[in-house]
Every structure is written in C-alpha cells, then in structure tokens.
Design an enzyme around this catalytic site. Sequence first.
Site, mmCIF file in Angstrom:
data_model
loop_
_atom_site.group_PDB
_atom_site.id
_atom_site.type_symbol
_atom_site.label_atom_id
_atom_site.label_comp_id
_atom_site.label_asym_id
_atom_site.label_seq_id
_atom_site.Cartn_x
_atom_site.Cartn_y
_atom_site.Cartn_z
ATOM 1 N N SER A 166 -3.899 -11.865 -32.063
ATOM 2 C CA SER A 166 -4.139 -10.839 -33.070
ATOM 3 C C SER A 166 -3.097 -9.721 -32.955
ATOM 4 C CB SER A 166 -5.574 -10.305 -32.957
ATOM 5 O OG SER A 166 -5.933 -9.545 -34.092
ATOM 6 N N ASP A 266 -9.476 -17.575 -41.286
ATOM 7 C CA ASP A 266 -8.960 -16.244 -40.960
ATOM 8 C C ASP A 266 -8.160 -15.691 -42.143
ATOM 9 O OD1 ASP A 266 -7.921 -13.965 -39.794
ATOM 10 O OD2 ASP A 266 -6.901 -14.998 -38.155
#
Length: 323
Positions: A166, A266
């Site tokens: 991330s 995602d």
Amino acid sequence: MATNTIKQVLTDLSPLIKVYEDGTVERLMGAPFFPPSPEDPATGVASKDIIISLEVQARLFLPKNAESSQKLPILVYYHGGGFCIGSALSFLEQRYMNILAVEAKALIVSVEYRLAPEHPLPVAYEDSWTALQWVASHVVANTSIEKDPWLTKHGDFGRIYIGGDSAGGNIAHNIAIQAGVEPLPGDVKILGSFLSHPFFWGSKPIGSESKEDFDGQHLSCRIWSCVYPSAPGGIDNPMINPFADNAPSLSGMACSRLLVCLAEKDVLTPRGVVYAETVKKSGWNGEVQMVVVEGEDHCFHFFDPHTEKAKDLIKSLASFISL
C-alpha cells in the site's frame, strides 16, 4: 455552568484517522505494539529493534537457518497505512514479517518511519531513504554508523531488495526513483523492488478506473491532502501519481527486477496495472512481473496471512526475494 468539552473534528479520514481542531490525532485502525522475540514460536525467526538515527528505527528479522555461513538476501521493507497509521513494531507487522522472512530465507529490515499528519510528507520518504542508506553503509569500511552484526554476518549486499504494501509500495517506488539519481553508499545496488497493492492516485481516471472516484472526495485523495498538504501539484504530485506530466521517467528506476502484486477488488488495482504496463514500455532495462489475485481486496494477505490465496501471494513475494 457546564462547558462543552466535545472536540471539533477538523479532518475525518475514517476508518483510518480523525484529526481534531486542537491538533490531536485519533488513530482508528492499527494493531497494538508487539515486542521482538529471540525466537518466534511459529516460525523460529529471531527479531530485534535497532536505532538507525535520532528519527528512524527498524525491526530486524533473521530466519533460524541463518546460523549457517550462507549469506541471505536483504529486504528493506516499508509498511502500509496511508502514511498515517501502521507500525513496524505492531503485532500484524511482526506476524507478517516472521512469515515472509522464513519463506524467503531473507534478512528483513522493517522500517519504522514517522507518520503524518504529525510529520507530514515528505518525512516518511526521507526516513525510508535514511534507512536504506544505513543498510548500504555496512559495506563501507570507514563509516560513522554503528554496524549491525546480523547484517555484517548474514547479509548479502549483492542481493538488496526493497518493497512494501500500500503506502509502503508507494514508498518503494519513490525510493527506486531516488536511487536512480542519488547513489547509495558504497555504490550498493538495489537488485529488486516489489510493490504490493501500491497506493497511487491522481486527478483523472486512467485504465479501467471509474470516473465517479475522481470528484476530489475519494478517500485516497483526502488522505493525500492530509498527509502531504504542501505537495506541489496536489494529487498529481509525482510521488502519488507516477503518470503526472512532470513525473520522472519510470525508466530511471534503480533496480533490475520489479514485482507488482494486485488484488481484483482493490480500487487501486487499475492504476497498478497501468503502472506495470508503463514500466514495461518506458525503456527500463529490467524484468517486470505482475500478479493479480482474483476475488480479493486491498492487502488481504497482510490482514489474514493464513488463507490459501494469502499463502500463495506470500510465496510469490518470497520467491521473488530469494532468487
């Protein structure tokens, strides 16, 4: 007479953080602190905390099989959390790093960089670069740093990797770009970089991104405004948008291998796909691999590393590092 003691919220980034008008920050997510261990019961991995500089710490992870004379690849790892939550010293990171260290048979340096908004960007990038410089300095004979015995005894400085999940994947990208213009101590090279569910965004949709997510109010956009309020170009700053007009060429990344790991559900995945494809077309002289895990969402393997798909992804990361 009763006084109103309710604090006023200045910035609400739920489910991550809330920032109040008095300057206090409430972190709504994040695992508790977990101490290092001389031997993890599940994996046998040893861990310890070290001080890199006045501002930067790290937790080191050493697999049990490192007692042999064989040198191990070194992974400098950057945790996720939108630059504002997460810690290298937390339970979740400890569990994840133990598993990855034993799977990859690698010595891991998990960096504890300072968090925004108390320490707005680019502080996290600066701390992350400091940590990588510290690792590389172990090959320099005359250096002022205190060398760590795990690194000097077990580390293979010809096999240095960087990577993260991330926001940590975003950091790994920017560190690879920086290393392309600023040599590391001892002229140490980065062999490979992995970007897992990397946090990239921008003002306009690209690839298969939905137009509805680009009204300036998406959580990704609001996080960036909070953690880097002075960013030149705002959400199109090259550090968050590697496709911005003034972004450095991806051909300048200072590594020879790249792995981009993504998850089907995602919201960051379409941009991650374009990133991997753009690197391939950029003229970068390296090997690009991309993995997209079906049916999963952002950083699923980190939050529950024991599912079959999580195990498979971690094995992919480990294979990349142990090559």
